[in-house]
Enzyme design. Structure first.
Site, PDB file in Angstrom:
ATOM      1  N   GLU A 165      10.287  16.772  13.706  1.00  0.00           N
ATOM      2  CA  GLU A 165      10.681  16.545  12.320  1.00  0.00           C
ATOM      3  C   GLU A 165       9.890  17.523  11.440  1.00  0.00           C
ATOM      4  O   GLU A 165       8.663  17.532  11.474  1.00  0.00           O
ATOM      5  CB  GLU A 165      10.349  15.106  11.933  1.00  0.00           C
ATOM      6  CG  GLU A 165      10.769  14.761  10.548  1.00  0.00           C
ATOM      7  CD  GLU A 165      10.479  13.315  10.201  1.00  0.00           C
ATOM      8  OE1 GLU A 165       9.345  12.878  10.408  1.00  0.00           O
ATOM      9  OE2 GLU A 165      11.405  12.634   9.734  1.00  0.00           O
ATOM     10  N   CYS A 170      14.008  11.172   5.695  1.00  0.00           N
ATOM     11  CA  CYS A 170      13.979  10.867   7.134  1.00  0.00           C
ATOM     12  C   CYS A 170      15.364  10.959   7.770  1.00  0.00           C
ATOM     13  O   CYS A 170      15.494  11.297   8.935  1.00  0.00           O
ATOM     14  CB  CYS A 170      13.410   9.477   7.323  1.00  0.00           C
ATOM     15  SG  CYS A 170      14.265   8.278   6.309  1.00  0.00           S
ATOM     16  N   GLU A 185      10.118   1.726  10.125  1.00  0.00           N
ATOM     17  CA  GLU A 185      11.131   2.737   9.771  1.00  0.00           C
ATOM     18  C   GLU A 185      10.438   4.088   9.877  1.00  0.00           C
ATOM     19  O   GLU A 185       9.572   4.396   9.061  1.00  0.00           O
ATOM     20  CB  GLU A 185      11.607   2.529   8.330  1.00  0.00           C
ATOM     21  CG  GLU A 185      12.370   1.265   8.076  1.00  0.00           C
ATOM     22  CD  GLU A 185      13.781   1.324   8.594  1.00  0.00           C
ATOM     23  OE1 GLU A 185      14.164   2.334   9.210  1.00  0.00           O
ATOM     24  OE2 GLU A 185      14.513   0.347   8.396  1.00  0.00           O
ATOM     25  N   LYS A 243       0.858  -1.191   0.000  1.00  0.00           N
ATOM     26  CA  LYS A 243       0.000   0.000   0.000  1.00  0.00           C
ATOM     27  C   LYS A 243       0.895   1.242   0.000  1.00  0.00           C
ATOM     28  O   LYS A 243       1.443   1.628   1.023  1.00  0.00           O
ATOM     29  CB  LYS A 243      -0.902   0.047   1.230  1.00  0.00           C
ATOM     30  CG  LYS A 243      -2.025   1.066   1.058  1.00  0.00           C
ATOM     31  CD  LYS A 243      -2.481   1.714   2.326  1.00  0.00           C
ATOM     32  CE  LYS A 243      -1.622   2.821   2.798  1.00  0.00           C
ATOM     33  NZ  LYS A 243      -1.470   3.969   1.867  1.00  0.00           N
TER      34      LYS A 243
HETATM   35  P1  NAD Z   1       2.729   8.827   6.955  1.00  0.00           P
HETATM   36  O1  NAD Z   1       3.039   8.133   8.218  1.00  0.00           O
HETATM   37  O2  NAD Z   1       1.678   9.859   6.952  1.00  0.00           O
HETATM   38  O3  NAD Z   1       2.283   7.772   5.850  1.00  0.00           O
HETATM   39  C1  NAD Z   1       3.064   6.640   5.560  1.00  0.00           C
HETATM   40  C2  NAD Z   1       2.174   5.583   4.970  1.00  0.00           C
HETATM   41  O4  NAD Z   1       1.226   5.170   5.948  1.00  0.00           O
HETATM   42  C3  NAD Z   1       1.366   6.056   3.759  1.00  0.00           C
HETATM   43  O5  NAD Z   1       1.266   5.013   2.837  1.00  0.00           O
HETATM   44  C4  NAD Z   1       0.025   6.343   4.376  1.00  0.00           C
HETATM   45  O6  NAD Z   1      -1.017   6.316   3.446  1.00  0.00           O
HETATM   46  C5  NAD Z   1      -0.063   5.208   5.371  1.00  0.00           C
HETATM   47  N1  NAD Z   1      -1.083   5.328   6.420  1.00  0.00           N
HETATM   48  C6  NAD Z   1      -1.677   6.442   6.899  1.00  0.00           C
HETATM   49  N2  NAD Z   1      -2.578   6.104   7.853  1.00  0.00           N
HETATM   50  C7  NAD Z   1      -2.520   4.756   7.982  1.00  0.00           C
HETATM   51  C8  NAD Z   1      -3.195   3.809   8.804  1.00  0.00           C
HETATM   52  N3  NAD Z   1      -4.119   4.165   9.692  1.00  0.00           N
HETATM   53  N4  NAD Z   1      -2.870   2.523   8.684  1.00  0.00           N
HETATM   54  C9  NAD Z   1      -1.934   2.124   7.798  1.00  0.00           C
HETATM   55  N5  NAD Z   1      -1.268   2.963   6.986  1.00  0.00           N
HETATM   56  C10 NAD Z   1      -1.576   4.267   7.081  1.00  0.00           C
HETATM   57  O7  NAD Z   1       4.119   9.360   6.403  1.00  0.00           O
HETATM   58  P2  NAD Z   1       4.355  10.272   5.135  1.00  0.00           P
HETATM   59  O8  NAD Z   1       3.863  11.633   5.487  1.00  0.00           O
HETATM   60  O9  NAD Z   1       3.813   9.584   3.923  1.00  0.00           O
HETATM   61  O10 NAD Z   1       5.951  10.247   5.031  1.00  0.00           O
HETATM   62  C11 NAD Z   1       6.757  11.057   5.790  1.00  0.00           C
HETATM   63  C12 NAD Z   1       7.240  10.334   7.016  1.00  0.00           C
HETATM   64  O11 NAD Z   1       7.898   9.132   6.667  1.00  0.00           O
HETATM   65  C13 NAD Z   1       8.277  11.134   7.780  1.00  0.00           C
HETATM   66  O12 NAD Z   1       8.011  11.074   9.155  1.00  0.00           O
HETATM   67  C14 NAD Z   1       9.574  10.434   7.460  1.00  0.00           C
HETATM   68  O13 NAD Z   1      10.587  10.604   8.403  1.00  0.00           O
HETATM   69  C15 NAD Z   1       9.133   9.041   7.355  1.00  0.00           C
HETATM   70  N6  NAD Z   1      10.114   8.252   6.585  1.00  0.00           N
HETATM   71  C16 NAD Z   1      10.909   7.368   7.243  1.00  0.00           C
HETATM   72  C17 NAD Z   1      11.856   6.648   6.551  1.00  0.00           C
HETATM   73  C18 NAD Z   1      12.756   5.663   7.243  1.00  0.00           C
HETATM   74  O14 NAD Z   1      13.286   4.785   6.577  1.00  0.00           O
HETATM   75  N7  NAD Z   1      12.972   5.759   8.539  1.00  0.00           N
HETATM   76  C19 NAD Z   1      11.973   6.801   5.169  1.00  0.00           C
HETATM   77  C20 NAD Z   1      11.154   7.706   4.540  1.00  0.00           C
HETATM   78  C21 NAD Z   1      10.218   8.421   5.259  1.00  0.00           C
END
Ligand code: NAD
Length: 490
Positions: free
Chosen positions: A393, A294, A260, A183
């Site tokens: 962040e 991130c 992650e 997803k």
């Molecule tokens: P997010 O947490 O909003 O979304 C991540 C994913 O989770 C998306 O696919 C989103 O649709 C999904 N999601 C949202 N609600 C959900 C639910 N209730 N159940 C299951 N899935 C759900 O993050 P974002 O805004 O898309 O990305 C930015 C974040 O990702 C930042 O905090 C960044 O640091 C982090 N990030 C971490 C890494 C790492 O490897 N540590 C890498 C890239 C990004």
């Protein structure tokens, strides 16, 4: 660049298909704010049939046990992606707002190349090992330790490096013998559906082994994936807030949950460091892809004795940063992903000002870019290590500079964070820099500009930056169960 070969359908049970309810949603280019196409909008019922297909493929086919076949299938996928790089590249640039230069590296090409490393790791992995015979109260036994796939994996990914993160989960999970429901984030559907198209049209991957659900209802679809007992594991990359929610949901069915999450990493310049190289690196880092990474070092820690000198170098570097149209190869930085993120970043910049940080560069929407979700490269000095912009962040091109007194103080400030993803340290003495690097509570560290990123390098977080590791042999092992089998000594 033309957008050809876009795939807007889901992949469920081996078929490219519409969402059950027939819904579509718009895909928007964050650099132009234009609608560039659309994508299937999956709902809970699509998630249910994707899980059912993945379950059947895991329980009812030889996928989990036939390593040679998996290798052949993943090599087919690699070949298809490799041959279609120039079809995919414009799609990634358009939907992610990714600077084109980055697509020749981690946004696209690096991860296609890295697939071969993942395939080799699985192929050469020690799937079984014999333990020395044992005698447990007269029961003499031979024992084998056997590694097996976990089962059905729900892979959930964010929008910042979507194609790379999709492959980072799919390839090791599939090579380990799992079946997968992917997803992706709502803002970047094509970085996933393109993989679905390649799988359906160019590989022998059996029906149900990989399923892809794009949706603008992430909580609806996500909560099905993370709550359903037929899913054995969730592999999640995204924000710490959603990660916590997923961990709680996964607890009800005791899923393996691999997280992650976010970061707020620090770059420390010790007083004998080469400031021009290290500060240029920090400024470039925070502006790479507009700070939407991130592991970017978003806090810059300068020694009090060279503080003003460092601020001067940082100001020049941030003022001269090239940004704008992602299609211009000179631009390191394009827009933020959507209007909501832009407003969030601008709001945090206002918070920084109101909490007393000194704004040296940027802080606004760029006046010369009327369209697109851009924010100027932004530099704050005198940031209180406990303030909001030092702790939260931001996920935008905002660098927060703070002074420290000595090495111990630098370590204390760097570790003053709920996160623990990455960091950097520079010094004229490698030993001194290494000593500091060992004291920082993060999953990766760059010393004197060293680059830790690579297919073979485990990546992940301490503390609220996550659990588990992606990439490297450690990353592959996340997708395995371990079984011990004992039988009488012959
Ligand atoms: P997010 O947490 O909003 O979304 C991540 C994913 O989770 C998306 O696919 C989103 O649709 C999904 N999601 C949202 N609600 C959900 C639910 N209730 N159940 C299951 N899935 C759900 O993050 P974002 O805004 O898309 O990305 C930015 C974040 O990702 C930042 O905090 C960044 O640091 C982090 N990030 C971490 C890494 C790492 O490897 N540590 C890498 C890239 C990004």
């Amino acid at each position: 660049m033309s957008l050809e070969g876009v795939e807007s359908r889901l992949l469920v049970n081996g078929e490219l298909c519409e969402a059950e309810a027939g819904r579509l949603y718009d895909n928007i280019n964050p650099a132009t704010e234009e609608v560039i196409g659309n994508c299937a909008d999956a709902s809970a019922s699509d998630a249910d049939r994707a899980i059912a297909a993945a379950r059947r493929a895991f329980d009812g086919t030889g996928w989990a046990t036939d390593l040679a076949f998996r290798k052949k299938c993943l090599e087919q996928l690699h070949k298809a992606l490799d041959e279609n790089r120039e079809v995919l590249r414009p799609q990634i640039i358009a939907e992610v707002g990714a600077p084109i230069g980055l697509t020749y590296a981690v946004q696209q090409d690096t991860c296609i190349n890295d697939m071969l490393w993942d395939i080799e790791v699985a192929t050469n992995y020690e799937w079984e090992r014999q333990l020395p015979d044992s005698d447990f109260f007269g029961i003499k036994s031979s024992k084998r330790v056997v590694h097996e796939p976990v089962g059905v994996v729900a892979a959930i990914t964010p929008w910042n490096f979507p194609f790379m993160l999709n492959l980072s989960k799919i390839v090791p999970a599939l090579m380990a013998g799992n079946t997968v429901v992917l997803k992706p984030a709502p803002d970047t559907p094509w970085s996933a559906t393109f993989i679905g198209k390649m799988v359906a049209e160019h590989t022998d991957i059996p029906a149900g082994v990989l399923n892809i659900l794009t949706s603008q209802h992430p909580a609806e679809v996500g909560d099905v994936l993370t709550g359903d007992a037929r899913v054995d594991m969730v592999s999640f990359t995204g924000s710490t807030a959603v990660g916590k929610h997923i961990a709680k949901r996964g607890a009800d069915t005791v899923k393996k949950v691999f997280l992650e999450l976010g970061g707020k990493s620090a770059s420390i310049l010790l007083d004998d460091a080469d400031f021009s190289a290290a500060i240029a690196g920090a400024a470039m880092g925070v502006c790479t892809h507009a700070g939407q990474g991130c592991a970017i070092t978003t806090r810059l820690l300068l020694p009090r004795s060279r503080y003003e000198e460092g601020l001067g170098v940082a100001t020049k570097a941030m003022e001269n940063m090239k940004f704008g149209d992602p299609l211009n190869i000179e631009n390191l930085m394009g827009p933020l992903i959507n209007a909501r993120q832009r407003e969030r970043v601008l709001g945090l910049i206002e918070t920084g000002k109101s909490e007393g940080a000194r704004l040296l560069v940027g802080g606004n929407r760029p006046s010369h870019l009327e369209r697109g979700f851009f924010v100027e490269p932004t530099l704050f000095a005198d940031v209180d290590p406990d303030s909001t912009i030092a702790q939260e962040e931001i996920f935008g091109p905002v660098l927060a500079v703070m002074p420290f007194e000595d090495d111990d103080d630098a370590v204390r400030i760097a570790n003053n964070s709920k996160y623990g993803l990455s960091g950097a340290v520079s010094s004229g003495s490698l030993d001194r820099a290494m000593a500091v690097a060992r004291r920082i509570r993060t999953g990766t560290m760059s010393v004197n500009g060293g680059m830790w990123f690579g297919a073979d390098t485990p990546f992940g977080g301490y503390r609220q930056s996550g659990t588990g590791r992606e990439h490297g042999i450690e990353g592959f092992r996340e997708y395995l169960e371990t079984k011990a089998i004992a039988y009488p000594v012959a």
